[in-house]
Design a protein around this motif. Structure first.
Motif, PDB file in Angstrom:
ATOM      1  N   LEU A 101      59.290  58.872  43.845  1.00  0.00           N
ATOM      2  CA  LEU A 101      60.457  58.653  44.708  1.00  0.00           C
ATOM      3  C   LEU A 101      60.534  59.705  45.800  1.00  0.00           C
ATOM      4  N   LEU A 102      60.204  60.949  45.483  1.00  0.00           N
ATOM      5  CA  LEU A 102      60.198  62.001  46.498  1.00  0.00           C
ATOM      6  C   LEU A 102      59.136  61.726  47.553  1.00  0.00           C
ATOM      7  N   GLN A 103      57.969  61.250  47.132  1.00  0.00           N
ATOM      8  CA  GLN A 103      56.937  60.895  48.106  1.00  0.00           C
ATOM      9  C   GLN A 103      57.366  59.704  48.953  1.00  0.00           C
ATOM     10  N   LEU A 104      58.051  58.742  48.356  1.00  0.00           N
ATOM     11  CA  LEU A 104      58.541  57.594  49.120  1.00  0.00           C
ATOM     12  C   LEU A 104      59.502  58.033  50.219  1.00  0.00           C
ATOM     13  N   LEU A 105      60.386  58.972  49.918  1.00  0.00           N
ATOM     14  CA  LEU A 105      61.317  59.469  50.926  1.00  0.00           C
ATOM     15  C   LEU A 105      60.571  60.136  52.073  1.00  0.00           C
ATOM     16  N   GLU A 199      55.186  68.934  57.163  1.00  0.00           N
ATOM     17  CA  GLU A 199      54.240  67.846  56.872  1.00  0.00           C
ATOM     18  C   GLU A 199      53.203  68.274  55.844  1.00  0.00           C
ATOM     19  N   ARG A 200      52.809  69.537  55.882  1.00  0.00           N
ATOM     20  CA  ARG A 200      51.833  69.993  54.890  1.00  0.00           C
ATOM     21  C   ARG A 200      52.386  69.861  53.467  1.00  0.00           C
ATOM     22  N   PHE A 201      53.651  70.209  53.285  1.00  0.00           N
ATOM     23  CA  PHE A 201      54.240  70.086  51.961  1.00  0.00           C
ATOM     24  C   PHE A 201      54.364  68.614  51.561  1.00  0.00           C
ATOM     25  N   GLY A 202      54.720  67.750  52.503  1.00  0.00           N
ATOM     26  CA  GLY A 202      54.835  66.329  52.184  1.00  0.00           C
ATOM     27  C   GLY A 202      53.503  65.704  51.823  1.00  0.00           C
ATOM     28  N   VAL A 203      52.454  66.034  52.576  1.00  0.00           N
ATOM     29  CA  VAL A 203      51.135  65.446  52.310  1.00  0.00           C
ATOM     30  C   VAL A 203      50.556  65.980  51.008  1.00  0.00           C
ATOM     31  N   ILE A 204      50.664  67.305  50.784  1.00  0.00           N
ATOM     32  CA  ILE A 204      50.080  67.859  49.558  1.00  0.00           C
ATOM     33  C   ILE A 204      50.849  67.379  48.331  1.00  0.00           C
ATOM     34  N   HIS A 205      52.153  67.148  48.471  1.00  0.00           N
ATOM     35  CA  HIS A 205      52.919  66.554  47.373  1.00  0.00           C
ATOM     36  C   HIS A 205      52.381  65.157  47.054  1.00  0.00           C
ATOM     37  N   SER A 206      52.052  64.403  48.081  1.00  0.00           N
ATOM     38  CA  SER A 206      51.495  63.060  47.879  1.00  0.00           C
ATOM     39  C   SER A 206      50.130  63.128  47.212  1.00  0.00           C
ATOM     40  N   VAL A 207      49.306  64.108  47.605  1.00  0.00           N
ATOM     41  CA  VAL A 207      47.971  64.247  47.016  1.00  0.00           C
ATOM     42  C   VAL A 207      48.072  64.474  45.510  1.00  0.00           C
ATOM     43  N   PHE A 208      48.889  65.428  45.091  1.00  0.00           N
ATOM     44  CA  PHE A 208      48.942  65.776  43.668  1.00  0.00           C
ATOM     45  C   PHE A 208      49.772  64.777  42.872  1.00  0.00           C
ATOM     46  N   THR A 209      50.689  64.055  43.521  1.00  0.00           N
ATOM     47  CA  THR A 209      51.364  62.958  42.821  1.00  0.00           C
ATOM     48  C   THR A 209      50.358  61.878  42.440  1.00  0.00           C
ATOM     49  N   ASN A 210      49.468  61.529  43.356  1.00  0.00           N
ATOM     50  CA  ASN A 210      48.433  60.540  43.042  1.00  0.00           C
ATOM     51  C   ASN A 210      47.459  61.060  42.002  1.00  0.00           C
ATOM     52  N   LEU A 211      47.171  62.354  42.031  1.00  0.00           N
ATOM     53  CA  LEU A 211      46.284  62.918  41.009  1.00  0.00           C
ATOM     54  C   LEU A 211      46.926  62.871  39.626  1.00  0.00           C
ATOM     55  N   PHE A 273      40.514  49.903  37.591  1.00  0.00           N
ATOM     56  CA  PHE A 273      40.814  49.675  39.005  1.00  0.00           C
ATOM     57  C   PHE A 273      41.984  50.539  39.461  1.00  0.00           C
ATOM     58  N   ASN A 274      42.978  50.711  38.598  1.00  0.00           N
ATOM     59  CA  ASN A 274      44.091  51.590  38.929  1.00  0.00           C
ATOM     60  C   ASN A 274      43.627  53.031  39.075  1.00  0.00           C
ATOM     61  N   ILE A 275      42.722  53.457  38.222  1.00  0.00           N
ATOM     62  CA  ILE A 275      42.194  54.821  38.294  1.00  0.00           C
ATOM     63  C   ILE A 275      41.459  55.039  39.615  1.00  0.00           C
ATOM     64  N   GLU A 276      40.642  54.069  40.029  1.00  0.00           N
ATOM     65  CA  GLU A 276      39.928  54.197  41.301  1.00  0.00           C
ATOM     66  C   GLU A 276      40.890  54.206  42.481  1.00  0.00           C
ATOM     67  N   TYR A 277      41.953  53.411  42.400  1.00  0.00           N
ATOM     68  CA  TYR A 277      42.932  53.388  43.487  1.00  0.00           C
ATOM     69  C   TYR A 277      43.587  54.753  43.663  1.00  0.00           C
ATOM     70  N   GLN A 278      44.013  55.360  42.573  1.00  0.00           N
ATOM     71  CA  GLN A 278      44.732  56.632  42.677  1.00  0.00           C
ATOM     72  C   GLN A 278      43.830  57.736  43.228  1.00  0.00           C
ATOM     73  N   ILE A 279      42.579  57.763  42.816  1.00  0.00           N
ATOM     74  CA  ILE A 279      41.696  58.828  43.282  1.00  0.00           C
ATOM     75  C   ILE A 279      41.313  58.604  44.742  1.00  0.00           C
ATOM     76  N   LEU A 280      41.140  57.347  45.163  1.00  0.00           N
ATOM     77  CA  LEU A 280      40.859  57.071  46.574  1.00  0.00           C
ATOM     78  C   LEU A 280      42.044  57.436  47.450  1.00  0.00           C
ATOM     79  N   LEU A 285      44.564  61.103  51.457  1.00  0.00           N
ATOM     80  CA  LEU A 285      45.689  61.974  51.787  1.00  0.00           C
ATOM     81  C   LEU A 285      45.242  63.423  51.937  1.00  0.00           C
ATOM     82  N   TYR A 286      44.236  63.825  51.171  1.00  0.00           N
ATOM     83  CA  TYR A 286      43.714  65.193  51.309  1.00  0.00           C
ATOM     84  C   TYR A 286      43.082  65.394  52.688  1.00  0.00           C
ATOM     85  N   VAL A 287      42.358  64.391  53.179  1.00  0.00           N
ATOM     86  CA  VAL A 287      41.795  64.482  54.532  1.00  0.00           C
ATOM     87  C   VAL A 287      42.912  64.589  55.567  1.00  0.00           C
ATOM     88  N   LEU A 288      43.986  63.827  55.375  1.00  0.00           N
ATOM     89  CA  LEU A 288      45.138  63.928  56.277  1.00  0.00           C
ATOM     90  C   LEU A 288      45.726  65.335  56.245  1.00  0.00           C
TER      91      LEU A 288
END
Length: 609
Positions: A101-105, A199-211, A273-280, A285-288
């Protein structure tokens, strides 16, 4: 420029802040001119250090925040896995839902701000977010949403004894998946230059949420595989090393039972397939995140095009391997665990098939490396976060299977009793190490190659070398034919004329490219190397297509339950059941991801050739 126009402009440029998200930039003093005799690079170097210092601090702060979120989530995952007191499944799902939810915001805020400033010209990273990569993540996202629907059905069936978080989590995950795919399609190439710290905090939060979502999927899928593994070991005669099944099935009846059973099996078959989606998603997001505040160079990115012509051999062999792999996996899953004889025959069949396939892939990879070694084209050493991440992921994820392979080799050498299938496991484990080593070299060298900038017709005429009578280095490339008027070089050319008037062509570089302006087409009999450009590309495309399909084929067995590292039982005897299971559970997800990432990299190599 007159001083009256230049000075105010310089003052305004110095007074304007360079980063809206940073402070203190407006008070930065004007750069001082270098004194006579001093090194001209001294002042710019100090300015560069001052400019990059806040960026490095923001990177360190955001990365430490992300790591702390990830470590806290992993500990909660571990606590649930070992049935720690006070740490239940509902606590874990509540944390993951809150992070999503935090990443969605943050994503909604970013998309809204981007739309408000859509008329501004924003820098883009042409290497990031390729179409085929976004297409792949979209496919995996669709399957992830289907997985969420099955989880909702599972919650409805066991609603009497499941907490509300079991129903809230899949719905939140589905909404998160939809918006994240939309975000990556529209903003994966962005190079953020404003609000950089936020933006760095928002993107890195998204990276580790997916991890964390990836780790949650890996843990659920591993628990299911571990329970099946314990049941199979009993049929192989290793019942004394097994422990009680770690079952998290709800303690109530589901209605209707057949439907609930089908949903439960469907969930575990869709987890890969879900595992591959999350890591991709986390890698994109890490590149971003790495691109935030980066200065874009003027290097032109070659637009990759998919060409299906001329790869019939590689595609046919690869599709044959894919069909054979599906057959081997089906037979393996049918026979393993039925009896000791059937289980041993299934293991021997798998090892023999994998040995042949790995030997073939290694030989093909060596051919590709040899072709690149014969090419004198320089490598592209420009800074590219996408390419660096691809190389690091290839080597890093390959270490997972290398860990398992070295464990198997050690177990075979140290074991006192050797079942028949163990001697097939030894060459298989060695070939897993060697094949990935060779394939990594081939892929890394391919993605660092300079893109072709000239058409094929020009490339065949790029360098002209005139063979004279004293030349002995290229006797076979200059046939003794009579000279013709068309073979005479133009007036003013520095190239010497051959004694017999014959000419030949060979690959080269440098100022010789100017000699490609000759308005003639040499005969194929003059130089056998004339068609090597097309032949070389055709061979490399076939190699890339074959390895692409082979990596997809080798992704299928471990992703869908064909894991001889679990089932042969030899490693558990040497290392102990729990230590070996921990090693496999930690290394297997990286091994599975390696095959999918290698296939993605090979597809990019194929389009680039």
């Amino acid at each position: 420029m007159p001083e009256g126009l230049g000075a105010p402009a310089l003052s305004r440029a110095a007074a304007s802040p360079s980063d809206p998200g940073s402070s203190g930039s407006a008070a930065r003093p004007l750069p001082q001119l270098a004194a006579p005799g001093s090194p001209p690079s001294a002042a710019p170097r100090r300015g560069a250090v001052c400019a990059t210092f806040p960026q490095k601090v923001a990177e360190a702060l955001s990365s430490q925040y992300g790591l702390n979120v990830f470590v806290a989530g992993l500990l909660l995952l571990l606590a649930w896995a070992v049935h720690a007191v006070g740490a239940g499944r509902s606590d874990l799902l509540s944390l993951l839902s809150a992070l999503m939810l935090l990443q969605l915001l943050w994503m909604l805020w970013y998309v809204r701000r981007s739309r408000a400033h859509r008329r501004l010209i924003r820098p883009k990273d042409a290497h990031a977010g390729a179409r085929w990569l976004r297409g792949s993540i979209t496919l995996f996202a669709v399957i992830t949403i289907i997985l969420g629907g099955l989880k909702v059905g599972y919650f409805v069936g066991f609603s009497k004894c499941l907490s509300a978080t079991e129903g809230v989590f899949p719905v939140t995950h589905a909404v998160h998946t939809l918006l994240q795919v939309y975000f990556l399609w529209g903003h994966a190439k962005d190079i953020i230059q404003s609000f950089k710290t936020l933006e760095r905090f928002g993107v890195i939060h998204s990276v580790f949420t997916n991890l964390l979502l990836w780790a949650n999927g890996v843990l659920n899928e591993s628990k299911h595989q571990l329970n099946e593994h314990k049941e199979r070991l009993i049929t192989l005669g290793f019942g004394n090393i097994t422990t009680a099944l770690d079952d998290h099935t709800p303690q109530c009846n589901c209605s209707p039972p057949p439907l609930c059973s089908a949903i439960a099996y469907g969930i575990y078959y869709l987890y890969p397939f879900n595992i591959e989606y999350q890591i991709l998603a986390s890698t994109m997001l890490y590149v971003l995140w790495k691109n935030i505040g980066r200065k874009v160079d003027n290097h032109q990115h070659q637009k990759m095009q998919f060409k299906s012509s001329g790869v019939m051999v590689g595609a046919a062999l690869g599709l044959t391997v894919l069909a054979a792999t599906i057959g081997v996996v089906a037979v393996y899953l049918i026979r393993i665990g039925r009896s000791k004889t059937k289980s041993e025959s299934a293991l021997i069949m798998f090892y023999l098939y994998a040995i042949i396939l790995l030997m073939l892939m290694g030989a093909v990879g060596l051919v590709g490396i040899r072709i690149y070694r014969m090419d004198e084209k320089s490598l592209d050493e420009s800074k590219n976060p996408v390419r660096k991440l691809d190389s690091d992921l290839l080597v890093g994820t390959a270490s997972g299977s290398w860990l398992i392979s070295w464990g198997s080799i050690l177990a075979i050498l140290c074991a006192e009793d050797h079942p028949p299938y163990s001697w097939y496991n030894l060459p298989y484990s060695i070939l897993v190490i060697v094949e990935k080593y060779i394939q990594n070299l081939f892929i890394i060298e391919s993605i660092h190659r300079e893109p072709e900038k000239l058409s094929e017709d020009i490339l065949t005429l790029r360098v002209v070398t005139v063979c004279n009578g004293n030349t002995t280095a290229l006797p076979s490339s200059c046939p003794q034919t009579g000279g013709v008027a068309g073979d005479v070089p133009p007036q003013g050319s520095d190239a010497p004329r051959a004694a017999n008037g014959s000419t030949c062509l060979r690959g080269g570089s440098g100022n010789e490219e100017e000699e490609s302006a000759w308005e003639r087409t040499p005969s194929p009999a003059c130089c056998p190397r004339l068609f090597q450009g097309n032949a070389r590309r055709r061979v490399l495309r076939n190699i890339a297509a074959f390895l692409f399909l082979c990596n997809i084929s080798l992704w299928i067995p471990p992703a869908f339950g064909c894991r001889p590292e679990y089932d042969n039982g030899l490693e558990e005897i040497v290392f102990g059941f729990e230590p070996w299971i921990i090693v496999v559970n930690l290394a297997m997800p990286f091994s599975i991801f390696y095959r999918m990432h290698a296939a993605a990299s090979l597809f990019e190599v194929y389009c680039k050739i």
